[in-house]
Design a protein around this motif. Structure first.
Motif, PDB file in Angstrom:
ATOM      1  N   ARG A 415       0.836  -1.215   0.000  1.00 47.62           N
ATOM      2  CA  ARG A 415       0.000   0.000   0.000  1.00 47.62           C
ATOM      3  C   ARG A 415       0.867   1.259   0.000  1.00 47.62           C
ATOM      4  O   ARG A 415       0.542   2.254  -0.646  1.00 47.62           O
ATOM      5  CB  ARG A 415      -0.911   0.024   1.220  1.00 47.62           C
ATOM      6  CG  ARG A 415      -1.839  -1.158   1.381  1.00 47.62           C
ATOM      7  CD  ARG A 415      -2.979  -1.167   0.363  1.00 47.62           C
ATOM      8  NE  ARG A 415      -3.990  -2.131   0.747  1.00 47.62           N
ATOM      9  CZ  ARG A 415      -3.960  -3.420   0.447  1.00 47.62           C
ATOM     10  NH1 ARG A 415      -2.934  -3.915  -0.229  1.00 47.62           N
ATOM     11  NH2 ARG A 415      -4.942  -4.234   0.817  1.00 47.62           N
ATOM     12  N   ARG A 456      -5.241   2.136   2.036  1.00 49.92           N
ATOM     13  CA  ARG A 456      -6.407   1.382   1.591  1.00 49.92           C
ATOM     14  C   ARG A 456      -6.476   0.022   2.292  1.00 49.92           C
ATOM     15  O   ARG A 456      -5.524  -0.757   2.270  1.00 49.92           O
ATOM     16  CB  ARG A 456      -6.336   1.198   0.069  1.00 49.92           C
ATOM     17  CG  ARG A 456      -7.501   0.397  -0.515  1.00 49.92           C
ATOM     18  CD  ARG A 456      -7.440   0.432  -2.037  1.00 49.92           C
ATOM     19  NE  ARG A 456      -6.164  -0.050  -2.548  1.00 49.92           N
ATOM     20  CZ  ARG A 456      -5.885  -1.337  -2.756  1.00 49.92           C
ATOM     21  NH1 ARG A 456      -6.793  -2.274  -2.473  1.00 49.92           N
ATOM     22  NH2 ARG A 456      -4.708  -1.698  -3.245  1.00 49.92           N
ATOM     23  N   GLY A 457      -7.603  -0.240   2.943  1.00 50.99           N
ATOM     24  CA  GLY A 457      -7.805  -1.521   3.613  1.00 50.99           C
ATOM     25  C   GLY A 457      -7.199  -1.612   4.990  1.00 50.99           C
ATOM     26  O   GLY A 457      -7.293  -2.640   5.650  1.00 50.99           O
TER      27      GLY A 457
END
Length: 468
Positions: A415, A456-457
């Motif tokens: 990421r 993200r996530g």
């Protein structure tokens, strides 16, 4: 020409000739114990050799049959070898116990598993090939203690301050020792079976004979600490195993602690898994599919090429392919030279691992410089590299029939790379704030800038640094 000379001639074709010369002298001239469980880092330091080249040379030598590799599970407390196998596949237990330290440990690949090399019997016969014939001192030096313990040459003399008595006990035999217990903590310990009995000797001295019977077996049964008085002890020892044992009565004194505190660097399983030569040579022989081995700290570096699709359209498939292949070649060379390894490539992206953050940061800076050099040669900005780095715990696993890594640390590193713009290096706080990595950055005259961001996530906000 002897078998060893033939193998060394082949080894010179794939390893550093200077290091091969040192290995040849080691095989020819070294004492027996120096050829058993060789600590490659100590070998390199002693002869002023490059560590990575020395590791590569011993790996090639092992592949040829000059040496046998051993993966040893170590006790962090005393430095003793709790288990040994010919590969990581032998590490099947979730916990290992050290009887001498009375402690249990969940194995990790950072500092609990060492990799050593022992000369093959076909090359040179040494005493350690038959460990049941080794005397007590040499058994402790060559079998019980790991290569990370820097044992003195006068180990015999030092053991005189630690051991009250010792005996060699053949299979099925029984012996009786008559001792005078001092007012100290005492351990009856056998380094062969790893059996131990703790005795807290305290209170008023006695003239009456005290009695204690111990059975040495393969069961590793735990015994509670006994309390005895200073004075005479009749110690009965029985060997219920099928091999010779070496029980001794140890004093848990300052001399023992000083001996076990003599530590030196050794080749860890983690470092070997992040070594490019090892991955290239042993990629299918490392782990079983069902193994999940913990690493408490590993540094991941992800790269990707920005605008690679546009590159293919702009210069054509053939030219773009050659460019991308050259970029992979350069990145692989840099990773290997920084004690790292390329785990895999995904399209135009690279996933690499390093034992420590400073090596990853140094590699990233060199990668960026190398890409600029390739672009200058072409007179255009074709290779726009984005780099992300993160450090943390992970699992060593097998995925798609190759050794890989799994866990949140891997996800975060990926990421972080996705945040990077062309020519930029993004790294998390755990990387940039590492003292050795800071030193690398400062030597380059770079000044990282901090930003707080969400990945993200990932739920938590991260401190991400851009290394300009």
């Amino acid at each position: 020409m002897s078998e060893a000379q033939k193998l060394l001639a082949v080894l010179r074709q794939s390893a550093d000739p200077q290091i091969v010369d040192r290995i040849e002298r080691l095989i020819d001239d070294a004492a027996d114990h120096e050829l058993n469980r060789i600590n490659v880092l100590a070998f390199a330091a002693k002869h002023h050799l490059d560590e990575e080249r020395a590791i590569a040379a011993f790996l090639h030598a092992a592949r040829l049959g000059l040496f046998e590799m051993s993966w040893n599970v170590l006790c962090p407390g005393c430095g003793g070898v709790m288990d040994a196998g010919t590969s990581l596949r032998s590490l099947k237990r979730k916990e290992y116990s050290c009887a001498l330290c009375a402690a249990g440990y969940e194995p990790t690949l950072d500092e609990m598993v060492e990799v050593t090399f022992t000369v093959s019997p076909r090359v040179r016969e040494i005493a350690a090939h038959n460990p049941d014939k080794l005397p007590m001192t040499e058994y402790l030096r060559q079998v019980f203690w790991s290569s990370g313990i820097d044992l003195p040459d006068n180990l015999d003399e030092q053991l005189e301050d630690i051991m009250i008595d010792a005996v060699e006990l053949p299979p099925g035999d029984r012996v009786i020792l008559s001792l005078q217990l001092p007012p100290q903590f005492v351990i009856v310990f056998d380094p062969v079976t790893h059996a131990a009995q703790f005795i807290d000797v305290k209170g008023e001295p006695t003239r009456e004979r005290q009695n204690l019977s111990l059975v040495l077996s393969e069961l590793h049964t735990e015994n509670r600490t006994l309390e005895l008085h200073p004075g005479p002890l009749r110690l009965s020892l029985e060997n219920h195993t099928k091999r010779r044992t070496l029980p001794a009565v140890w004093l848990a004194n300052d001399a023992l602690h000083r001996l076990m505190e003599r530590r030196r660097p050794f080749l860890t399983a983690k470092r070997l898994l992040t070594n490019q030569t090892f991955r290239d040579m042993f990629r299918t022989d490392t782990l079983d599919v069902d193994q999940r081995l913990k690493i408490t700290s590993l540094t991941f570096l992800f790269t990707d090429l920005k605008g690679s699709t546009e590159l293919y359209e702009r210069v054509g498939d053939l030219v773009a392919y050659d460019l991308v292949r050259e970029h992979f070649r350069v990145l692989n060379e840099i990773v290997a030279s920084e004690a790292g390894a390329v785990v895999k490539t995904i399209g135009d992206a690279v996933m690499a691992t390093f034992p420590t953050p400073d090596h990853a940061v140094s590699a990233a800076i060199r990668m960026r410089h190398a890409m600029r050099g390739l672009n200058e040669q072409r007179g255009r900005e074709d290779l726009l590299l984005k780099i992300g780095i993160h450090e943390g715990p992970c699992l060593a696993v097998v995925l798609n029939e190759r050794q890989d890594y799994f866990g949140q640390t891997v996800n975060i590193a990926s990421r972080v790379q996705s945040l990077a713009a062309s020519h930029s290096i993004y790294a998390t706080g755990s990387v940039v704030e590492n003292p050795e990595a800071q030193e690398v950055i400062e030597l380059q005259g770079l000044h990282p800038t901090l930003q707080k961001t969400l990945l993200r996530g990932i739920n938590n906000e991260f401190s991400i640094y851009e290394i300009p």
